[in-house]
Design a protein around this motif. Structure first.
Motif, PDB file in Angstrom:
ATOM      1  N   ALA A  46       0.807  -1.225   0.000  1.00  0.00           N
ATOM      2  CA  ALA A  46       0.000   0.000   0.000  1.00  0.00           C
ATOM      3  C   ALA A  46       0.837   1.270   0.000  1.00  0.00           C
ATOM      4  O   ALA A  46       0.302   2.359  -0.225  1.00  0.00           O
ATOM      5  CB  ALA A  46      -0.921   0.008   1.220  1.00  0.00           C
ATOM      6  N   TRP A  49       0.613   3.858  -3.018  1.00  0.00           N
ATOM      7  CA  TRP A  49      -0.721   4.220  -3.494  1.00  0.00           C
ATOM      8  C   TRP A  49      -1.252   5.365  -2.646  1.00  0.00           C
ATOM      9  O   TRP A  49      -1.218   5.315  -1.420  1.00  0.00           O
ATOM     10  CB  TRP A  49      -1.688   3.042  -3.399  1.00  0.00           C
ATOM     11  CG  TRP A  49      -1.384   1.915  -4.323  1.00  0.00           C
ATOM     12  CD1 TRP A  49      -0.588   0.834  -4.073  1.00  0.00           C
ATOM     13  CD2 TRP A  49      -1.877   1.750  -5.656  1.00  0.00           C
ATOM     14  NE1 TRP A  49      -0.543   0.008  -5.170  1.00  0.00           N
ATOM     15  CE2 TRP A  49      -1.333   0.540  -6.166  1.00  0.00           C
ATOM     16  CE3 TRP A  49      -2.732   2.497  -6.470  1.00  0.00           C
ATOM     17  CZ2 TRP A  49      -1.612   0.079  -7.446  1.00  0.00           C
ATOM     18  CZ3 TRP A  49      -3.015   2.029  -7.743  1.00  0.00           C
ATOM     19  CH2 TRP A  49      -2.456   0.831  -8.217  1.00  0.00           C
ATOM     20  N   ARG A  52      -6.466   3.545  -2.607  1.00  0.00           N
ATOM     21  CA  ARG A  52      -6.746   2.149  -2.952  1.00  0.00           C
ATOM     22  C   ARG A  52      -7.805   1.677  -1.976  1.00  0.00           C
ATOM     23  O   ARG A  52      -7.717   1.994  -0.781  1.00  0.00           O
ATOM     24  CB  ARG A  52      -5.475   1.294  -2.857  1.00  0.00           C
ATOM     25  CG  ARG A  52      -5.520   0.041  -3.708  1.00  0.00           C
ATOM     26  CD  ARG A  52      -4.175  -0.669  -3.770  1.00  0.00           C
ATOM     27  NE  ARG A  52      -3.842  -1.382  -2.542  1.00  0.00           N
ATOM     28  CZ  ARG A  52      -2.785  -2.188  -2.396  1.00  0.00           C
ATOM     29  NH1 ARG A  52      -1.955  -2.354  -3.422  1.00  0.00           N
ATOM     30  NH2 ARG A  52      -2.546  -2.792  -1.262  1.00  0.00           N
ATOM     31  N   ASP A  54      -8.498  -0.803  -0.203  1.00  0.00           N
ATOM     32  CA  ASP A  54      -8.144  -1.514   1.024  1.00  0.00           C
ATOM     33  C   ASP A  54      -7.357  -0.658   2.011  1.00  0.00           C
ATOM     34  O   ASP A  54      -7.066  -1.100   3.121  1.00  0.00           O
ATOM     35  CB  ASP A  54      -7.351  -2.777   0.694  1.00  0.00           C
ATOM     36  CG  ASP A  54      -6.033  -2.476  -0.008  1.00  0.00           C
ATOM     37  OD1 ASP A  54      -5.981  -1.507  -0.782  1.00  0.00           O
ATOM     38  OD2 ASP A  54      -5.053  -3.215   0.211  1.00  0.00           O
ATOM     39  N   ILE A  55      -7.013   0.581   1.657  1.00  0.00           N
ATOM     40  CA  ILE A  55      -6.302   1.477   2.564  1.00  0.00           C
ATOM     41  C   ILE A  55      -7.334   2.214   3.417  1.00  0.00           C
ATOM     42  O   ILE A  55      -8.246   2.847   2.896  1.00  0.00           O
ATOM     43  CB  ILE A  55      -5.440   2.491   1.784  1.00  0.00           C
ATOM     44  CG1 ILE A  55      -4.419   1.759   0.910  1.00  0.00           C
ATOM     45  CG2 ILE A  55      -4.737   3.441   2.743  1.00  0.00           C
ATOM     46  CD1 ILE A  55      -3.599   2.679   0.016  1.00  0.00           C
ATOM     47  N   ASN A  60      -5.776   6.863   3.109  1.00  0.00           N
ATOM     48  CA  ASN A  60      -6.395   6.811   1.787  1.00  0.00           C
ATOM     49  C   ASN A  60      -6.879   8.218   1.459  1.00  0.00           C
ATOM     50  O   ASN A  60      -7.900   8.680   1.973  1.00  0.00           O
ATOM     51  CB  ASN A  60      -7.560   5.823   1.779  1.00  0.00           C
ATOM     52  CG  ASN A  60      -8.165   5.621   0.403  1.00  0.00           C
ATOM     53  OD1 ASN A  60      -8.082   6.488  -0.465  1.00  0.00           O
ATOM     54  ND2 ASN A  60      -8.794   4.479   0.197  1.00  0.00           N
ATOM     55  N   TYR A 132      -8.359   4.107  -7.480  1.00  0.00           N
ATOM     56  CA  TYR A 132      -6.969   3.675  -7.378  1.00  0.00           C
ATOM     57  C   TYR A 132      -6.094   4.812  -7.907  1.00  0.00           C
ATOM     58  O   TYR A 132      -6.280   5.256  -9.048  1.00  0.00           O
ATOM     59  CB  TYR A 132      -6.727   2.417  -8.208  1.00  0.00           C
ATOM     60  CG  TYR A 132      -7.437   1.183  -7.708  1.00  0.00           C
ATOM     61  CD1 TYR A 132      -6.744   0.170  -7.043  1.00  0.00           C
ATOM     62  CD2 TYR A 132      -8.813   1.015  -7.903  1.00  0.00           C
ATOM     63  CE1 TYR A 132      -7.393  -0.969  -6.590  1.00  0.00           C
ATOM     64  CE2 TYR A 132      -9.470  -0.117  -7.446  1.00  0.00           C
ATOM     65  CZ  TYR A 132      -8.751  -1.104  -6.785  1.00  0.00           C
ATOM     66  OH  TYR A 132      -9.407  -2.233  -6.346  1.00  0.00           O
TER      67      TYR A 132
END
Length: 361
Positions: A46, A49, A52, A54-55, A60, A132
């Motif tokens: 991660a 990024w 994303r 899943d962060i 995020n 993303y």
């Protein structure tokens, strides 16, 4: 005046047109995933990024608070709450513009100015898609006009690497490409070399929002020149198409000899122009969101203000006039033809600058 997100509305309209068709996850038409099994050492974790799914939390960037205050003509206001997040049926792959002030030919992979730009440009797409947004070693401001072919190769290689990793783990979902300026330049190449040459990918590209670099079209056709099989979007439910436009003051339209954007340099082509809110529509007054908090700041810090960030990259530009132009762009995000002429000294210098700038793009 009530504000609204024009680009988000466009994105939502395009996604509505494909929510129940071949772009749902698991569809295997058009052959096989060309990147099946691909894994990127750089983008598997991660850390590289900005956004994303899943962060979690403010790490995020695209999940940060984007609540807004709507201001009306009568002086009244209304709070627009932060939109709820949840699983979306499609994905968005965003590549940010030239924002890095790092020295050298390529930026590092430490998020700095990239955070605020991604927050401002990409976060509102989350109402329509899973976002993303990879960090990449872009060509920074100071290196734009240099002899930087290898630097551009590295920047594009990062974008391609992240895209392959993104697609390999996408379960066949449809996707929207979003870029601005340098980000758009990389996505144009990606469409030409990867998507238009592969039916599996081209069927899953819902749309490409290519802002800040002109896409060329033949004078008498909607296909050709920049792209061979990807047309401009012209109606709300159209897919497999691109959105491309530039904006300018009504009283200062782009001039063929000096404009950096909005034109092409060939008599056989024209610059594409798709309406950013009403595909196929004509003139329309657009409203916009303006951030006063930066990337996830607080009211207190916004009111207190902060010192302007120290520059450093500008010392890499030997020509003082060109340096002044890029410092102005860094501070104001735009420059008029009158301002450009004033900083460069003459219309001839402006034409020469426009020619060199075109080469970098």
């Amino acid at each position: 005046m009530r504000t609204h997100s024009t680009i988000f509305l466009l994105c939502l309209g395009l996604l509505t047109g494909c929510s129940e068709n071949e772009h749902e996850a698991g569809d295997n038409t058009g052959g096989n995933n060309p990147y099946a099994g691909y894994s990127s050492e750089l983008y598997d974790g991660a850390q590289n990024w900005l956004c994303r799914p899943d962060i979690q939390g403010d790490t995020n960037v695209c999940r940060r608070d984007i609540s807004a205050t709507l201001a009306f003509a009568d002086g009244s206001t209304q709070v627009q709450p932060d939109p709820a997040t949840g699983e979306r049926p499609v994905d968005c792959f965003y590549v940010y513009p030239t924002v890095s002030g790092d020295p050298g030919g390529n930026s590092d992979l430490v998020a700095d100015t990239e955070i605020g730009t991604t927050y401002t440009q990409a976060s509102r797409y989350r109402s329509a898609c899973e976002i993303y947004a990879p960090l990449y070693r872009q060509v920074p401001i100071a290196a734009l006009l240099g002899d930087s072919e290898e630097n551009w190769k590295l920047a594009y290689a990062d974008v391609l690497d992240a895209f392959k990793h993104f697609i390999a783990r996408g379960d066949g979902r449809g996707f929207v490409l979003i870029g601005h300026s340098q980000g758009t330049a990389h996505l144009i190449r990606l469409i030409q070399e990867e998507i238009e040459t592969n039916p599996w990918l081209s069927e899953r590209m819902i749309a490409a929002h290519l802002i800040g670099v002109s896409v060329a079209l033949p004078l008498d056709s909607e296909l050709g020149a920049t792209f061979q099989s990807t047309p401009p979007c012209t109606y709300d439910d159209e897919i497999h198409c691109f959105v491309n436009y530039v904006s300018f003051r009504e009283d200062v339209p782009p001039q063929p000899e000096t404009a950096l954007f909005g034109i092409t340099r060939s008599e056989d082509t024209r610059a594409a122009c798709t309406h950013p809110n009403q595909l196929g529509g004509g003139k329309l007054v657009l409203d916009a969101y303006f951030t006063v908090l930066g990337a996830g700041g607080t009211v207190e810090t916004a009111l207190a203000g902060s010192a302007a960030p120290e520059l450093g990259w500008e010392q890499g530009l030997a020509d003082k006039s060109i340096r002044a132009v890029f410092v102005h762009l860094h501070e104001h995000s735009s420059i008029t033809e009158v301002e450009l002429t004033g900083k460069l000294g003459s219309p001839r210098a402006v034409r020469r600058f426009a020619r060199d700038f075109e080469q970098y793009v």
